[in-house]
Design a protein around this motif. Sequence first.
Motif, PDB file in Angstrom:
ATOM      1  N   VAL A 256      -4.607  10.723 -14.004  1.00 44.29           N
ATOM      2  CA  VAL A 256      -3.530  10.133 -13.202  1.00 44.29           C
ATOM      3  C   VAL A 256      -4.097   9.531 -11.922  1.00 44.29           C
ATOM      4  CG1 VAL A 256      -1.267  10.550 -12.195  1.00 44.29           C
ATOM      5  CG2 VAL A 256      -2.015  11.903 -14.175  1.00 44.29           C
ATOM      6  N   GLN A 257      -3.798   8.270 -11.723  1.00 47.87           N
ATOM      7  CA  GLN A 257      -4.329   7.515 -10.586  1.00 47.87           C
ATOM      8  C   GLN A 257      -3.441   7.617  -9.353  1.00 47.87           C
ATOM      9  OE1 GLN A 257      -7.346   5.625 -11.506  1.00 47.87           O
ATOM     10  NE2 GLN A 257      -6.954   7.109 -13.141  1.00 47.87           N
ATOM     11  N   GLY A 258      -2.209   7.976  -9.563  1.00 50.24           N
ATOM     12  CA  GLY A 258      -1.287   8.032  -8.430  1.00 50.24           C
ATOM     13  C   GLY A 258       0.127   8.202  -8.945  1.00 50.24           C
ATOM     14  N   VAL A 259       1.072   8.096  -8.049  1.00 47.96           N
ATOM     15  CA  VAL A 259       2.482   8.241  -8.411  1.00 47.96           C
ATOM     16  C   VAL A 259       3.201   6.954  -8.040  1.00 47.96           C
ATOM     17  CG1 VAL A 259       4.588   9.605  -8.067  1.00 47.96           C
ATOM     18  CG2 VAL A 259       2.341  10.735  -8.052  1.00 47.96           C
ATOM     19  N   GLN A 260       4.027   6.509  -8.949  1.00 51.93           N
ATOM     20  CA  GLN A 260       4.770   5.279  -8.737  1.00 51.93           C
ATOM     21  C   GLN A 260       5.568   5.308  -7.447  1.00 51.93           C
ATOM     22  OE1 GLN A 260       6.512   3.306 -12.637  1.00 51.93           O
ATOM     23  NE2 GLN A 260       7.277   5.353 -12.357  1.00 51.93           N
ATOM     24  N   ALA A 261       5.693   4.125  -6.864  1.00 57.96           N
ATOM     25  CA  ALA A 261       6.701   3.938  -5.825  1.00 57.96           C
ATOM     26  C   ALA A 261       8.055   3.799  -6.497  1.00 57.96           C
ATOM     27  CB  ALA A 261       6.393   2.665  -5.049  1.00 57.96           C
ATOM     28  N   TYR A 262       9.090   4.267  -5.839  1.00 54.62           N
ATOM     29  CA  TYR A 262      10.418   3.972  -6.378  1.00 54.62           C
ATOM     30  C   TYR A 262      11.396   3.694  -5.249  1.00 54.62           C
ATOM     31  CZ  TYR A 262      11.859   8.829  -5.365  1.00 54.62           C
ATOM     32  OH  TYR A 262      12.155  10.012  -4.750  1.00 54.62           O
ATOM     33  N   ARG A 263      12.428   2.952  -5.598  1.00 54.75           N
ATOM     34  CA  ARG A 263      13.506   2.649  -4.649  1.00 54.75           C
ATOM     35  C   ARG A 263      14.814   2.777  -5.402  1.00 54.75           C
ATOM     36  NH1 ARG A 263      10.543  -2.679  -1.897  1.00 54.75           N
ATOM     37  NH2 ARG A 263       8.586  -1.547  -1.596  1.00 54.75           N
ATOM     38  N   TRP A 264      15.755   3.459  -4.765  1.00 52.67           N
ATOM     39  CA  TRP A 264      17.076   3.629  -5.378  1.00 52.67           C
ATOM     40  C   TRP A 264      18.116   2.883  -4.553  1.00 52.67           C
ATOM     41  CZ3 TRP A 264      17.458   9.613  -6.714  1.00 52.67           C
ATOM     42  CH2 TRP A 264      16.527   9.895  -7.712  1.00 52.67           C
ATOM     43  N   PHE A 265      18.895   2.081  -5.266  1.00 58.50           N
ATOM     44  CA  PHE A 265      19.956   1.316  -4.614  1.00 58.50           C
ATOM     45  C   PHE A 265      21.298   1.562  -5.311  1.00 58.50           C
ATOM     46  CE2 PHE A 265      16.017  -1.177  -4.505  1.00 58.50           C
ATOM     47  CZ  PHE A 265      15.854  -1.356  -3.139  1.00 58.50           C
ATOM     48  N   SER A 386       7.317   5.554  -1.208  1.00 59.15           N
ATOM     49  CA  SER A 386       6.168   4.651  -1.339  1.00 59.15           C
ATOM     50  C   SER A 386       5.239   5.104  -2.450  1.00 59.15           C
ATOM     51  CB  SER A 386       5.385   4.608  -0.025  1.00 59.15           C
ATOM     52  OG  SER A 386       6.208   4.098   0.989  1.00 59.15           O
ATOM     53  N   ALA A 387       4.399   4.220  -2.869  1.00 61.42           N
ATOM     54  CA  ALA A 387       3.422   4.552  -3.913  1.00 61.42           C
ATOM     55  C   ALA A 387       2.396   5.544  -3.372  1.00 61.42           C
ATOM     56  CB  ALA A 387       2.718   3.279  -4.370  1.00 61.42           C
ATOM     57  N   THR A 388       1.987   6.451  -4.235  1.00 56.74           N
ATOM     58  CA  THR A 388       0.921   7.394  -3.900  1.00 56.74           C
ATOM     59  C   THR A 388      -0.315   7.007  -4.699  1.00 56.74           C
ATOM     60  OG1 THR A 388       2.465   9.195  -3.527  1.00 56.74           O
ATOM     61  CG2 THR A 388       0.200   9.809  -4.052  1.00 56.74           C
ATOM     62  N   THR A 389      -1.441   6.894  -3.996  1.00 51.72           N
ATOM     63  CA  THR A 389      -2.697   6.620  -4.695  1.00 51.72           C
ATOM     64  C   THR A 389      -3.584   7.853  -4.563  1.00 51.72           C
ATOM     65  OG1 THR A 389      -2.500   4.308  -4.080  1.00 51.72           O
ATOM     66  CG2 THR A 389      -4.658   5.051  -4.860  1.00 51.72           C
ATOM     67  N   PHE A 390      -3.980   8.428  -5.676  1.00 51.29           N
ATOM     68  CA  PHE A 390      -4.802   9.630  -5.624  1.00 51.29           C
ATOM     69  C   PHE A 390      -6.227   9.269  -5.210  1.00 51.29           C
ATOM     70  CE2 PHE A 390      -1.721  11.812  -8.765  1.00 51.29           C
ATOM     71  CZ  PHE A 390      -0.970  12.316  -7.716  1.00 51.29           C
ATOM     72  N   HIS A 391      -6.964  10.322  -4.884  1.00 48.33           N
ATOM     73  CA  HIS A 391      -8.286  10.128  -4.290  1.00 48.33           C
ATOM     74  C   HIS A 391      -9.305   9.806  -5.386  1.00 48.33           C
ATOM     75  CE1 HIS A 391     -11.764  10.800  -1.772  1.00 48.33           C
ATOM     76  NE2 HIS A 391     -10.964  10.939  -0.717  1.00 48.33           N
TER      77      HIS A 391
END
Lengths: 479, 479
Positions: A256-265, A386-391
């Motif tokens: 896993v490279q990171g966690v998606q960004a998401y936005r809820w409207f 926001s998007a999370t980028t793993f190390h």
Amino acid sequence: MSIRLLRSSSHHQCYRPRYQAFSTTTRWRWHTSELDGEKMKSLKVHRDRLMKDIHHTAQWGTGERWGKASAETGMSRLALSDADKSARDWFVKTTEELGCKTTVDAMGNIFAVRPGQKDGPPIYAGSHLDTQPTGGRYDGVLGVTAAIEMLRVLNDNWVETEYPVGVVNWTNEEGARFPISMVSSGVWSGSIPLDHAHNLKEVGSGTATMKSELERIGYLGSTPASHEAIPMAAHFELHIEQGPILESERHKIGIVQGVQAYRWFTIHVKGQDCHTGTTPFNVRSDALLTAAKMILQSHRAATKHGALASTGILTLKPGSTNTVPGDVKFSLDIRAAADKTLDALEQDLRDDFALIASASDVAGLNTHGTPGLPCTVSWSTDSISSATTFHSDCISCVEAAAKVIFGDETEKLTKTMTSGAGHDSVYTSKVCPTSMIFVPSKGGVSHNPREFTSEEDCTLGAQVLVGSVVECDRRRVRG
Amino acid sequence: MSIRLLRSSSHHQCYRPRYQAFSTTTRWRWHTSELDGEKMKSLKVHRDRLMKDIHHTAQWGTGERWGKASAETGMSRLALSDADKSARDWFVKTTEELGCKTTVDAMGNIFAVRPGQKDGPPIYAGSHLDTQPTGGRYDGVLGVTAAIEMLRVLNDNWVETEYPVGVVNWTNEEGARFPISMVSSGVWSGSIPLDHAHNLKEVGSGTATMKSELERIGYLGSTPASHEAIPMAAHFELHIEQGPILESERHKIGIVQGVQAYRWFTIHVKGQDCHTGTTPFNVRSDALLTAAKMILQSHRAATKHGALASTGILTLKPGSTNTVPGDVKFSLDIRAAADKTLDALEQDLRDDFALIASASDVAGLNTHGTPGLPCTVSWSTDSISSATTFHSDCISCVEAAAKVIFGDETEKLTKTMTSGAGHDSVYTSKVCPTSMIFVPSKGGVSHNPREFTSEEDCTLGAQVLVGSVVECDRRRVRG
């Protein structure tokens, strides 16, 4: 370990291990720095021992039965319930018996640390023991039990790590009982104020708060819930994918490279109620037809951007078969690996929705139809993450661990991927190097009693977890 | 009147007028057979007298105020309420004072008949005095008060018709209190059994039935509710359009050819719930996206067939922002002037919906999107109403009446059209020659306190009604 990883943890100077007994009285066969490829392979996870922990702990908060076999029930272990207390007690007892010293912080997070050759912030593996009210046996539980299995494997093989390694159990990851997900790793990372978390009321009609329940079950620790008081050199989390990608593409491990960004409207379309029988198409302001076009267009635009768009809630007024609805609200959940992708998708959708509401054509949506009168559309933002980028160093350790197991088949059996859902690793990644390992979820089903990951896949995931932590420890010395 | 019209009423041989006094003691200036174009023009409706009746009767069941002027309130006169009784009492008193004999049948329908030169089934004008709970001042009321105005105009001008003419007030047309619309013309026409209608319970928590309320307010008549006991030579109904067509196209009078067929369905789309963040588009069975495509396609197919398709209700499960819905139900209301048009539209939609559910493309709906996994779709039929075609002789009388008023501008100011909504004329047309006259509804608004038709348009409509009835009477003699 690279310079970056060392630097990331170098500011945790307040860390002073308060125990040395275990490491000074034991004659170790190996230090991790001496483990080459062949020796790494010998650090074997025991499948039956791992599965026994998973199913043994399921006695606390057993959920809905869905099959006839003994393990074919779901889980219902809400955070800080009596069932959760029992699972925590087992966690503390088990890790201490395996040579760890445990610390409980002010959010009830439990940190079990196995000493290393040198002092310093431990590398942690872990996840959470709480579940959804109608959850399954693997979400969170796999990550904690596999981390405990890691302790056993290290002990079995008389391995002394260069620095301490630990197992963490985060409190209320699900947000199912106290309504903020990942709230306790959030406090630990400095992202959520302690008071706010302590004062969270349980959902439903109860009056308990997180703090009152932490006190009640005896897990309100005296150590501050803070990455400064309890630093981590790195955080590795094994988790079920909770989606169908690995299974459908026949991969075994997600790197896993990171966690998606998401936005809820919430999108609000206003038109005009009118009679379905007496109102021709060309003079209707049909809020539902307009919303239907927007939902379809959100799917198309997300496809174009390699992102996701979903509508899970839709309500309309007045709600009568022979009245065209004049008022529709629907949820819009957009997700992408990168914030800039979401920026672009959101802008496209704002433009497209405005055009659709104005009765203009977008990408052929009006073809073969009758243009009506305009509606209005308004957006309100419900949530932004926001998007999370793993190390990259942690990701590299996971890759190396997978390579030890899969050899030439690594490319075929692993997949670099982005997590669609949030995890405690989102918050740990804000203050220490972090990455995650995914294993396949049968049918992509999760948050459901039928959530299932095969014994083989659980074991492979645990094996990659052990390898990742050991590799990370080795690199800390190699620098 | 043509042979067809005469033949249509020739079987009503049981009709025997039970009163003759009025017609035998009055010295008439004109018989309708003597009225040429110029004389027809002199039969003038009095606008103020008509509007006074409309607003005077609004005292019984006054509804929500929407403006400051005295007439700017809606109506709330549910069938067989105390307010309805008062309006009925006014109807009986007024028509009797104008020289009519009144008959009340077993459904509370009131028939007021003004004698003619000869005996025979009367030509009726009329509509209904009941309203929606949040209705307006014109729906139904205009048709009854204009028919009473017709009596006044005939009296003012000393006109004796060849055959009797009547005014009818039908009971519970709205179906708002007792839940079948047009129920009492339905019983009268033989389409609905009397017992079924009598036993209808009022909506809500009350226990009253139609029969108990007819008895309570004194309108359970002893005459059978039957077109055989109370025959009509023809039925003309003036009504507000309840839609926007006449206003938007600047016509004054709608010459109604019939009433649309309609069919109501509930469409059930089943997919699979999944997580919005972890499930790629290509493995989703998204029931809402599928339903959105179906709603759009229903609009396109209806456009192709010159028909209407509308969705007024949509519900989904489970209803969470981050869960793709696996279960959607929506209403589908399709309408067309001809049954065969609806047959073709329904067949197209059944084919299209099956394709859409199977994740196949229909007319570019999948273009720019990501095909997902199939859903299932099932249809259930909630209601079917066949098309009604009004009688060409009655339509011809309306056309002639409009021509007298509009002359060379007839084509510009009138429009032949199909009623989108049901009316009592649907049932009368099953047993006697029938047609309707529409006048513009401001903004197409109806079943709403703001329902409005200008005084000029109410008056023009009443004028066409008077002319139609007189013309119909003239033609009965000319044969």
